[in-house]
Design a protein around this motif. Sequence first.
Motif, mmCIF file in Angstrom:
data_model
loop_
_atom_site.group_PDB
_atom_site.id
_atom_site.type_symbol
_atom_site.label_atom_id
_atom_site.label_comp_id
_atom_site.label_asym_id
_atom_site.label_seq_id
_atom_site.Cartn_x
_atom_site.Cartn_y
_atom_site.Cartn_z
ATOM 1 N N GLY A 147 52.057 15.040 53.965
ATOM 2 C CA GLY A 147 50.976 14.819 53.011
ATOM 3 C C GLY A 147 51.443 15.125 51.598
ATOM 4 O O GLY A 147 52.441 15.822 51.393
ATOM 5 N N THR A 148 50.717 14.600 50.621
ATOM 6 C CA THR A 148 51.110 14.794 49.223
ATOM 7 C C THR A 148 51.110 16.262 48.819
ATOM 8 O O THR A 148 51.831 16.646 47.903
ATOM 9 N N GLN A 149 50.351 17.084 49.529
ATOM 10 C CA GLN A 149 50.319 18.517 49.212
ATOM 11 C C GLN A 149 51.649 19.203 49.514
ATOM 12 O O GLN A 149 51.909 20.300 49.052
ATOM 13 N N TYR A 150 52.520 18.532 50.280
ATOM 14 C CA TYR A 150 53.822 19.095 50.652
ATOM 15 C C TYR A 150 54.980 18.414 49.916
ATOM 16 O O TYR A 150 56.126 18.537 50.319
ATOM 17 N N ARG A 151 54.670 17.702 48.847
ATOM 18 C CA ARG A 151 55.717 16.988 48.116
ATOM 19 C C ARG A 151 56.697 17.946 47.444
ATOM 20 O O ARG A 151 56.366 19.088 47.132
ATOM 21 N N SER A 152 57.882 17.432 47.225
ATOM 22 C CA SER A 152 58.906 18.166 46.478
ATOM 23 C C SER A 152 58.650 17.901 45.003
ATOM 24 O O SER A 152 58.606 16.741 44.570
ATOM 25 N N VAL A 153 58.470 18.971 44.226
ATOM 26 C CA VAL A 153 58.102 18.803 42.821
ATOM 27 C C VAL A 153 58.662 19.933 41.967
ATOM 28 O O VAL A 153 58.738 21.078 42.415
ATOM 29 N N ILE A 154 59.070 19.574 40.775
ATOM 30 C CA ILE A 154 59.448 20.537 39.750
ATOM 31 C C ILE A 154 58.506 20.290 38.575
ATOM 32 O O ILE A 154 58.476 19.182 38.026
ATOM 33 N N TYR A 155 57.724 21.307 38.213
ATOM 34 C CA TYR A 155 56.862 21.224 37.038
ATOM 35 C C TYR A 155 57.546 21.975 35.906
ATOM 36 O O TYR A 155 57.772 23.171 36.006
ATOM 37 N N TYR A 156 57.883 21.256 34.852
ATOM 38 C CA TYR A 156 58.563 21.905 33.739
ATOM 39 C C TYR A 156 57.546 22.441 32.724
ATOM 40 O O TYR A 156 56.491 21.867 32.506
ATOM 41 N N HIS A 157 57.909 23.582 32.124
ATOM 42 C CA HIS A 157 57.048 24.262 31.167
ATOM 43 C C HIS A 157 57.466 23.979 29.725
ATOM 44 O O HIS A 157 56.785 24.427 28.799
ATOM 45 N N SER A 158 58.589 23.286 29.530
ATOM 46 C CA SER A 158 59.073 22.973 28.184
ATOM 47 C C SER A 158 60.047 21.793 28.294
ATOM 48 O O SER A 158 60.497 21.441 29.389
ATOM 49 N N GLU A 159 60.397 21.234 27.155
ATOM 50 C CA GLU A 159 61.378 20.144 27.135
ATOM 51 C C GLU A 159 62.745 20.636 27.595
ATOM 52 O O GLU A 159 63.488 19.903 28.245
ATOM 53 N N ILE A 160 63.088 21.860 27.271
ATOM 54 C CA ILE A 160 64.362 22.436 27.724
ATOM 55 C C ILE A 160 64.384 22.492 29.243
ATOM 56 O O ILE A 160 65.370 22.104 29.875
ATOM 57 N N THR A 201 63.679 12.464 46.198
ATOM 58 C CA THR A 201 62.339 12.003 45.838
ATOM 59 C C THR A 201 61.546 13.073 45.076
ATOM 60 O O THR A 201 60.346 12.914 44.868
ATOM 61 N N THR A 202 62.198 14.131 44.674
ATOM 62 C CA THR A 202 61.534 15.231 43.975
ATOM 63 C C THR A 202 60.873 14.725 42.692
ATOM 64 O O THR A 202 61.521 14.107 41.854
ATOM 65 N N GLU A 203 59.580 15.005 42.580
ATOM 66 C CA GLU A 203 58.820 14.639 41.384
ATOM 67 C C GLU A 203 59.185 15.608 40.255
ATOM 68 O O GLU A 203 59.345 16.802 40.485
ATOM 69 N N LEU A 204 59.299 15.107 39.055
ATOM 70 C CA LEU A 204 59.538 15.925 37.867
ATOM 71 C C LEU A 204 58.417 15.611 36.887
ATOM 72 O O LEU A 204 58.321 14.488 36.398
ATOM 73 N N SER A 205 57.551 16.612 36.626
ATOM 74 C CA SER A 205 56.371 16.389 35.785
ATOM 75 C C SER A 205 56.110 17.597 34.893
ATOM 76 O O SER A 205 56.512 18.717 35.217
ATOM 77 N N ALA A 206 55.387 17.339 33.813
ATOM 78 C CA ALA A 206 54.961 18.428 32.928
ATOM 79 C C ALA A 206 54.004 19.343 33.690
ATOM 80 O O ALA A 206 53.254 18.890 34.563
ATOM 81 N N MET A 207 54.050 20.622 33.377
ATOM 82 C CA MET A 207 53.229 21.613 34.060
ATOM 83 C C MET A 207 51.747 21.353 33.841
ATOM 84 O O MET A 207 51.263 21.391 32.721
ATOM 85 N N PRO A 208 51.015 21.105 34.928
ATOM 86 C CA PRO A 208 49.554 20.966 34.842
ATOM 87 C C PRO A 208 48.910 22.345 34.984
ATOM 88 O O PRO A 208 49.605 23.370 34.934
#
Length: 178
Positions: A95-108, A129-136
């Motif tokens: 399920g989408t709740q178990y996705r691989s994700v990195i939420y970044y807190h800054s541009e660095i 397939t790891t998602e890379l997104s700005a921190m929500p």
Amino acid sequence: MSKNIQITTIGGGCFWCTEAVFQKVKGVEKVVSGYAGGNAPGRPTYREICSGLTGHAEVIQITFNANLISLEDILVIFMTTHDPTTLNRQGADRGTQYRSVIYYHSEIQRKIAEEVLTQIQPYYTDQITTELSAMPIFYEAEKEHQNYYLENTQQGYCSYVIEPKLAKLRKLHADKLK
């Protein structure tokens, strides 16, 4: 040496697993299990997250001393202690709740994460397939989900799912352990 405290947020399947891994890493000051990245209004609950309908991922928020461990090292540990090539799945958890994700807190952090993803890809046959997104918004999970492995080591899930990840951590990253 003064502390250089930073925060990163990642998800690699069940947060009990990723929490257990990073609680053992040198330089990690705190690990909090929670939820991020959803679109349902209000504060989500574990039950709602498990339905897969809120869009949130199970994540951990790591507070670390960057003088003792780099974000790059944290992300390499993350990418090598779960399967970043399975979309919306880790083992039996689907399920989408178990996705691989990195939420970044800054541009660095975004740039460091992109570099790590590029460096790690050749070690995998399948595409990462790891998602890379700005921190929500980050929502801390309920109390019973904090320190789950440490408080439930005899539970079956801990033995069969978390222990192998900890063994992989010890094998691949022994020099980074507390």
